[in-house]
Design a protein around this motif. Structure first.
Motif, PDB file in Angstrom:
ATOM      1  N   LEU A  92       0.894  -1.366   0.246  1.00 26.61           N
ATOM      2  CA  LEU A  92       0.003   0.000  -0.026  1.00 26.61           C
ATOM      3  C   LEU A  92       0.792   1.253   0.071  1.00 26.61           C
ATOM      4  N   PRO A  93       1.618   1.631  -1.187  1.00 28.63           N
ATOM      5  CA  PRO A  93       2.368   2.698  -1.030  1.00 28.63           C
ATOM      6  C   PRO A  93       1.604   4.016  -0.681  1.00 28.63           C
ATOM      7  N   GLU A  94       0.271   4.193  -0.550  1.00 27.52           N
ATOM      8  CA  GLU A  94      -0.374   5.367  -0.126  1.00 27.52           C
ATOM      9  C   GLU A  94      -0.607   5.412   1.227  1.00 27.52           C
ATOM     10  N   PHE A  95      -0.157   4.205   1.986  1.00 26.78           N
ATOM     11  CA  PHE A  95      -0.327   4.323   3.396  1.00 26.78           C
ATOM     12  C   PHE A  95       0.446   5.580   3.933  1.00 26.78           C
ATOM     13  N   ARG A  96      -0.361   6.121   4.752  1.00 26.26           N
ATOM     14  CA  ARG A  96       0.048   7.332   5.516  1.00 26.26           C
ATOM     15  C   ARG A  96      -0.577   7.584   6.975  1.00 26.26           C
ATOM     16  N   LEU A  97       0.445   8.128   7.906  1.00 24.23           N
ATOM     17  CA  LEU A  97      -0.118   8.497   9.374  1.00 24.23           C
ATOM     18  C   LEU A  97       0.631   9.822   9.479  1.00 24.23           C
ATOM     19  N   THR A  98       0.390  10.544  10.681  1.00 29.20           N
ATOM     20  CA  THR A  98       0.736  11.711  10.884  1.00 29.20           C
ATOM     21  C   THR A  98       2.509  11.627  11.062  1.00 29.20           C
ATOM     22  N   ASP A  99       2.684  10.587  11.420  1.00 26.14           N
ATOM     23  CA  ASP A  99       4.180  10.069  11.788  1.00 26.14           C
ATOM     24  C   ASP A  99       4.834   9.381  10.365  1.00 26.14           C
ATOM     25  N   SER A 101       7.606   8.705   9.464  1.00 28.16           N
ATOM     26  CA  SER A 101       8.758   7.613   9.567  1.00 28.16           C
ATOM     27  C   SER A 101       8.163   6.105  10.091  1.00 28.16           C
ATOM     28  N   ALA A 102       7.115   6.267  11.090  1.00 24.62           N
ATOM     29  CA  ALA A 102       6.510   5.405  11.436  1.00 24.62           C
ATOM     30  C   ALA A 102       5.646   4.564  10.339  1.00 24.62           C
ATOM     31  N   ALA A 103       5.024   5.461   9.544  1.00 21.36           N
ATOM     32  CA  ALA A 103       4.168   4.543   8.555  1.00 21.36           C
ATOM     33  C   ALA A 103       5.138   4.095   7.565  1.00 21.36           C
ATOM     34  N   ALA A 104       6.338   4.173   7.433  1.00 20.68           N
ATOM     35  CA  ALA A 104       7.092   3.778   6.599  1.00 20.68           C
ATOM     36  C   ALA A 104       7.803   2.280   7.123  1.00 20.68           C
ATOM     37  N   LEU A 105       7.724   2.454   8.456  1.00 16.79           N
ATOM     38  CA  LEU A 105       8.260   0.946   8.834  1.00 16.79           C
ATOM     39  C   LEU A 105       7.290  -0.230   9.385  1.00 16.79           C
ATOM     40  N   ILE A 106       6.248   0.439   9.672  1.00 19.27           N
ATOM     41  CA  ILE A 106       5.062  -0.751  10.148  1.00 19.27           C
ATOM     42  C   ILE A 106       4.815  -1.806   9.110  1.00 19.27           C
ATOM     43  N   THR A 107       4.917  -3.147   9.612  1.00 23.02           N
ATOM     44  CA  THR A 107       4.681  -4.423   9.048  1.00 23.02           C
ATOM     45  C   THR A 107       3.344  -4.905   9.062  1.00 23.02           C
ATOM     46  N   THR A 108       2.877  -5.850   8.485  1.00 15.22           N
ATOM     47  CA  THR A 108       1.575  -6.487   8.380  1.00 15.22           C
ATOM     48  C   THR A 108       1.811  -7.537   9.600  1.00 15.22           C
ATOM     49  N   ARG A 109       2.844  -7.999  10.075  1.00 15.15           N
ATOM     50  CA  ARG A 109       2.714  -8.810  11.402  1.00 15.15           C
ATOM     51  C   ARG A 109       2.647  -7.805  12.379  1.00 15.15           C
ATOM     52  N   GLU A 138      -7.381   5.733   3.227  1.00 11.51           N
ATOM     53  CA  GLU A 138      -7.026   7.223   2.927  1.00 11.51           C
ATOM     54  C   GLU A 138      -7.065   8.010   4.113  1.00 11.51           C
ATOM     55  N   LEU A 139      -7.994   7.847   4.920  1.00 15.08           N
ATOM     56  CA  LEU A 139      -8.306   8.898   6.012  1.00 15.08           C
ATOM     57  C   LEU A 139      -7.323   8.700   7.078  1.00 15.08           C
ATOM     58  N   GLU A 168      -7.311  -6.786  -0.046  1.00 15.28           N
ATOM     59  CA  GLU A 168      -8.196  -6.375  -1.193  1.00 15.28           C
ATOM     60  C   GLU A 168      -7.161  -6.218  -2.693  1.00 15.28           C
ATOM     61  N   ILE A 169      -6.098  -5.679  -2.173  1.00 12.83           N
ATOM     62  CA  ILE A 169      -5.110  -5.097  -3.246  1.00 12.83           C
ATOM     63  C   ILE A 169      -4.434  -6.606  -3.703  1.00 12.83           C
ATOM     64  N   LEU A 170      -4.073  -7.469  -3.083  1.00 15.49           N
ATOM     65  CA  LEU A 170      -3.403  -8.593  -3.352  1.00 15.49           C
ATOM     66  C   LEU A 170      -4.423  -9.504  -4.138  1.00 15.49           C
ATOM     67  N   ARG A 171      -5.567  -9.442  -3.622  1.00 12.58           N
ATOM     68  CA  ARG A 171      -6.631 -10.464  -4.292  1.00 12.58           C
ATOM     69  C   ARG A 171      -7.240  -9.732  -5.500  1.00 12.58           C
ATOM     70  N   GLY A 172      -7.036  -8.651  -5.409  1.00 13.51           N
ATOM     71  CA  GLY A 172      -7.963  -7.771  -6.570  1.00 13.51           C
ATOM     72  C   GLY A 172      -9.306  -7.947  -6.557  1.00 13.51           C
ATOM     73  N   LYS A 173      -9.853  -7.868  -5.435  1.00 14.95           N
ATOM     74  CA  LYS A 173     -11.389  -7.781  -5.146  1.00 14.95           C
ATOM     75  C   LYS A 173     -11.650  -7.125  -3.814  1.00 14.95           C
ATOM     76  N   PRO A 174     -12.938  -6.909  -3.523  1.00 11.72           N
ATOM     77  CA  PRO A 174     -13.250  -6.506  -2.277  1.00 11.72           C
ATOM     78  C   PRO A 174     -13.018  -7.340  -1.147  1.00 11.72           C
ATOM     79  N   TYR A 175     -12.790  -6.902   0.220  1.00  8.26           N
ATOM     80  CA  TYR A 175     -12.713  -7.613   1.070  1.00  8.26           C
ATOM     81  C   TYR A 175     -13.982  -8.482   1.558  1.00  8.26           C
TER      82      TYR A 175
END
Length: 352
Positions: A92-99, A101-109, A138-139, A168-175
């Motif tokens: 999700l390249p569009e993933f954003r948070l106020t921080d 640096s944290a948004a760039a590091l967070i993993t799915t695990r 997005e919000l 959704e992104i990896l399956r290409g369909k809604p959740y």
């Protein structure tokens, strides 16, 4: 070895007594052990209509849905499409948070284990369309970071919505379509709904809230949380039998929708919990871990607009128990001894 015949009569007698004692409108309980299934129901689905609870009644499972979301994510790991330790932004390249640096590091695990560190209690309604989850994510750019990723535990509903968006992104369909095609249909769950329109075709419960210390609980004015929260707990409504069918797939010996190695990996302890969190003793990939005497129990509670449920598989004894209710506050149960477990569950569910 647990024999259901030894608890069937007791449960049939005690369940109605206990829900009356603790002022729970209605409940259904299911127990699966050693190839046998036991179901019992008591009370009403709605105090306004008086429709009785039966074993084919549907209840919302709330945050137990997070285990379903985790299962969908682990299926993607098995397919080689998802690496739990890569940053979320790899998917999700569009993933954003106020921080930033944290948004760039967070993993799915970290999302699966509730250790991502950002504020998770966001219940924004982004509509009922297939883009609801994408719009929710997005919000999140306005969401504050509470601690460094991986440092601490903080229960995070928003984090599971992010996992849902990755799916959704990896399956290409809604959740919701992923739920149906990769879990509901393969498990042949005939009494599972993903929205109110589908649930109303069945015998569905409504949530209740306490109207006063001596008054009967009254139906809640809202049936479910927004669709945007589906991966965290707003989508799934089902019978105890269908929930047990899903849980059986996590006991390794009953077949399911994950391989044995993945099932074990999903139950591996990742974060030891402090009692102050009011959760289990530890957290795994979607599962809470409870140590009760010599037993290790994996489970998850859930509540959604005053409907509550919980699910507890015991991997060593090969049994699982689920209980679904329409009471007035969240519940907690540990499967250990019969009456102790059931009474504790209903006492926690009692409206205050």
């Amino acid at each position: 070895m647990m024999k259901l015949a030894t608890v069937a009569d007791w449960l049939g007698e005690r369940l109605p007594e206990l829900i009356a004692e603790h002022r729970v409108p209605g409940a259904v309980i299911g127990v699966y052990a050693n190839g046998e299934l036991l179901e019992r129901a008591a009370g009403v689905l709605n105090t306004r209509t008086g429709v009785p609870v039966t074993t084919d009644s549907l209840f919302q499972i709330g945050s137990i849905s997070k285990v379903w979301t985790a299962t969908l994510a682990l299926q993607l790991v098995e397919d080689g499409k998802l690496d739990l330790d890569r940053p979320v932004r790899a998917y999700l390249p569009e993933f954003r948070l106020t921080d930033e640096s944290a948004a760039a590091l967070i993993t799915t695990r970290q999302l699966l284990c509730h250790t991502a560190g950002f504020e998770g209690d966001r219940f924004t309604d982004t509509g009922r369309g297939d883009d609801a989850i994408a719009r929710y994510v997005e919000l999140l750019g306005e969401t504050p970071q509470l601690f460094e990723p991986g440092e601490l535990f903080s229960y995070n509903n928003a984090g599971y919505v992010v996992i849902g968006r990755i799916i959704e992104i990896l399956r290409g369909k809604p959740y919701i379509q992923c739920l149906r095609e990769h879990l509901i249909q393969p498990l042949e769950l005939a009494y599972t709904a993903t929205d109110a329109e589908e649930a109303i075709l069945h015998r569905a419960a409504v949530g209740h809230f306490p109207s006063g210390p001596e008054d009967s609980p009254q139906p809640a004015g809202v049936w479910a949380l927004p669709r945007s929260l589906a991966p965290a707990g707003s989508a799934l409504t089902m019978t105890a039998r269908d929930l047990l069918t899903f849980a059986r797939g996590h006991l390794c010996d009953d077949g399911g929708v994950l391989g044995t190695e993945t099932i074990h990996a999903m139950r591996t302890e990742h974060m030891r919990m402090s009692p102050i969190t009011a959760h289990g003793d530890a957290w795994a990939l979607g599962w809470e871990i409870f140590h009760v005497g010599e037993h290790t129990i994996y489970g998850h509670n859930g509540d959604n607009h005053y409907q509550d449920g919980n699910n507890r598989p015991d991997s060593r004894l090969r049994f699982t128990v689920t209980m679904l209710c329409a009471p007035g506050k969240p519940m907690l149960v540990l499967v250990d001894e019969q009456e102790l477990a059931l009474r504790a569950h209903l006492r926690a569910a009692r409206p205050s």
